[in-house]
Design an enzyme around this catalytic site. Structure first.
Site, short mmCIF file in Angstrom:
data_model
loop_
_atom_site.label_atom_id
_atom_site.label_comp_id
_atom_site.label_asym_id
_atom_site.label_seq_id
_atom_site.Cartn_x
_atom_site.Cartn_y
_atom_site.Cartn_z
CG ASP A 448 -2.17 0.73 1.13
OD1 ASP A 448 -2.29 1.53 0.19
OD2 ASP A 448 -3.05 0.56 1.99
CG ASP A 516 -9.51 2.37 -0.19
OD1 ASP A 516 -9.07 1.27 -0.54
OD2 ASP A 516 -8.89 3.16 0.55
#
Ligand code: DGJ
Length: 697
Positions: A448, A516
């Site tokens: 990430d 997301d």
């Protein structure tokens, strides 16, 4: 194939021709549908508007060096600090050597006065109608400073209109499709955030305004780069359209001492005669066969993030793992929160040791448990960042990007590490190597990056400005080393959602996290945009309880959520520990179905049948490589009495082939399915169907 005739170079692919003329420099003559390239000698002539606008051919330069004569975006600009003292300029580059084989063409240019070389490479991927281009500069002379550095520029043939399609986005709203009609002037998409960025993706498609999903000529390009990039479209007053792509001019310089060299990222250009659908299918195949590491399929994964957030205690994770295994999940991934004192996003990032309170028996015990359930194990990391409240930062405050005398900017309570520093890069390689060698059963890493780069350069020294480039370079080197050391590990690229999706990272990543936002309806827009340029085999999609970190709750049936998420690499992100047996059974059934059809979804040919952006019906079709299996996902959001439900017209079938549709008695010919279509039977709110079709002869 590359042929050369009287100074003309013809790069021909299965369906396209790319022709340019070489004299002292390279002048583009044509790019488009296949022609007899050798005919184009009649185009080699002087073009000038008047003595005020000389040499219009320069508008079609294949790679424009910053010289006294160019006024469009320049590809390479060099500053010669040492030699300038002699009051000379040294701007001119001349072709010194040409090398050609069937698939690769290189032009080595030399600066007229300095021992500075620039080698332009064209790699022809004949089967895919794609030409890859990049440039390497080698300095054998006095120190020079590179100021503009582009991979390539291309010219588009004269069209009646130039419509550019490209993706824009923001957190939780990535990959939104845009149309722009070029007018005289320039339009630039770029990233200045040190990563690929959510705001623009480095990919475009261009047509004359009439191309559609199935028809029309489309020119396209993708830059394989995960740092600051730029793609500029220029339409001149003479209706020449030139597209230049490479490293962003923003805050960029790079000093090359004697013996040093520098490479641009690769830019891929392609041409489709079969509309936007043809372009996407070409790209999906190209990526699968030439860019991404080969694998049998993407595994069905479970990810803990939306269920438990930072609270990843072994017990609660075991409860999730039990349920996940019983549903048929193949890979259990623990997301953020397993390390240091990481109980929220304010502390612990950078402290890459297992949190003993959360995993009292250690991580290896938990992994053993997951393995005993028959699943593989994966884990989340964010190596490029650090919380100020962490042992790592307290020990190494000098490892982050910062300006002297100024508080560094924080995003999500974190700073970015300067990974181009040797010690930082080694730290990352060491902790990743330790993690993966002590836990040999980790076979998946979600990497990430939740803060874009800030405080990188004050724009003063070349050393400062090189950092943008060096960050991306160091990232690729780290991934390359880890891939070599741990070939069994798959990597997922994530950057606060979908800010790191490009053909550069895809040389190392097996899949990408597109957003997301996991709402199944919003995902239709995001996934459709994504599908224009990137393959379903790299697109991770979770079925979750809600979306956008529970900012909004969504009411969608689970079947709708599954159908939306099955269109890529399926994952589950819901809090399945709370499920009733019935819901768990429903999940099990969907996962079972997905496993039966995933190879066709991930590696088949994809057809966008109807778009949520334009119709009440959203439908996507997949045809297996052997053409025997056909799948259609159809979605509708709400019924309206005042409107008729559109039919579903299939695509890509054999007209005289006979097809069996699951649940229907009659076998139907391909032509009928494509011309008469199917009634979807969709009704009510957020209804969806998976239609499974078999070609029987
Ligand atoms: C952002 C990612 O996109 C999410 O999936 C999750 O991994 C969080 N970061 C964790 O902090």
């Amino acid at each position: 194939m590359i042929t050369q005739n009287k100074g003309l170079f013809h790069l021909s692919t299965k369906h396209s021709s790319y022709v340019f003329y070489s004299n002292d420099w390279l002048q583009n003559l044509y790019w488009g549908s296949k022609i007899h390239g050798e005919d184009l000698t009649y185009l080699i002539k002087k073009r000038e508007h008047s003595s005020f606008d000389q040499n219009l051919n320069l508008e079609r330069d294949e790679y424009s060096f910053w010289t006294g004569a160019s006024y469009l975006e320049s590809c390479l600009k060099v500053n010669y600090p040492e030699i300038r003292k002699l009051d000379m300029t040294f701007l001119e580059f001349k072709i010194m050597q040409v090398n050609k084989d069937l698939e690769r063409l290189t032009f080595c240019y030399k600066n007229s006065f300095s021992d500075l070389y620039a080698t332009l490479t064209y790699d022809v991927y004949e089967e895919y109608d794609i030409i890859a281009r990049y440039v390497e500069v080698l300095n054998e002379g006095e120190e020079v400073i590179i100021e503009n550095f582009k991979s390539a520029s291309v010219s588009i043939p004269k069209l009646s209109d130039y419509r550019v399609k490209y993706l824009t986005g923001k957190w939780a709203g990535e990959s939104q499709m845009n149309d722009l009609h070029l007018t005289t002037g320039s339009f630039t998409m770029q990233s200045r955030s040190g990563n690929t960025g959510p705001h623009f993706n480095p990919a475009f498609a261009l047509d004359n305004g009439t191309a559609e999903e199935k028809t029309g000529e489309v020119w396209f390009g993708l830059l394989g780069y995960s740092g600051n990039w730029q793609i500029t479209f220029e339409k001149t007053i003479y209706n020449n359209v030139k597209i230049t792509g490479g490293i962003s001019n923003f805050d960029f310089t790079y000093t090359l001492s004697k013996g040093e060299s520098l490479k641009t990222p690769v830019m891929y250009f392609g041409f489709s005669r079969e509309g936007y659908g043809g372009m996407s299918r070409t790209l999906h195949t190209f990526e699968a066969e030439q860019i991404i590491r080969k694998r049998e399929y993407g595994r069905v994964l479970y990810n803990s993030w939306e269920a438990t957030g930072f609270q990843v205690q072994a017990d609660s994770q075991k409860a999730l793992a039990d349920r996940a295994a019983a549903m048929g999940v193949e890979l259990f991934v623990i997301d953020d929160g397993w390390f240091g004192s990481r109980n929220n996003d304010k502390a612990g990032l950078g402290d890459w040791y297992v949190n003993q309170e959360k995993f009292p028996k250690g991580l290896s015990d938990f992994i053993r448990y997951v393995k005993s359930l028959g699943m593989d194990f994966g884990i989340w990391v964010e190596p490029e960042a650090v919380n100020p409240d962490s042992d790592l930062y307290r020990a190494h405050p000098d490892w982050i990007y910062r300006f002297k005398g100024q508080e560094p900017y924080q995003g999500r309570n974190q700073y970015t590490l300067n990974i181009s520093k040797r010690e930082v890069k080694e730290f990352i390689l060491d902790f990743m190597t330790k993690l993966l060698s002590e836990n040999k059963d980790i076979t998946f890493i979600k990497w990430d990056m939740n803060k874009s780069l800030t405080d990188v350069s004050q724009g003063k020294t070349s050393e400062d400005k090189e950092l943008w480039y060096k960050h991306a370079k160091a990232l690729y080197e780290i991934w390359e080393t880890l891939r070599e050391r741990f070939p069994q590990v798959e990597f997922e690229a994530c950057a606060g959602g979908g800010s790191r999706v490009d053909l550069g990272i895809l040389k190392y990543a097996d899949q990408c996290w597109p957003s997301d936002n996991t709402d199944a309806y919003e995902r239709l827009f995001i996934q459709e945009g994504f599908s224009y340029f990137y393959a379903p085999s790299i697109m991770t999609c979770w079925v979750t309880d809600a979306s956008s970190n529970n900012l909004r709750k969504y009411e969608r049936p689970y079947s709708y959520r599954f159908h939306s998420s099955m269109m890529g690499v399926l994952g589950i992100g819901a809090d399945i520990s709370k499920f009733s047996e019935d819901t768990a059974d429903e999940f099990r059934e969907h996962i079972k179905t997905y496993k039966e059809i995933r190879k066709t979804i991930q590696f088949g040919k994809q057809y966008r049948l109807s778009s949520v952006r334009e119709s009440s019906l959203h439908a996507v079709e997949y045809i297996s490589r052997d053409e025997k299996e056909i799948l259609v996902f159809a979605f509708h959001q709400g019924s309206q009495f005042g409107k008729a439900e559109p039919n579903l017209y299939l695509n890509g079938l054999k007209e005289d082939g006979l097809y069996n549709i699951e649940g229907m008695e009659e076998n139907i010919h391909g032509s009928t399915l494509m011309k008469v279509g199917l009634e979807t039977g969709l009704w009510g709110d957020f209804d969806s169907r998976l239609i499974r079709i078999t070609k029987i002869n």
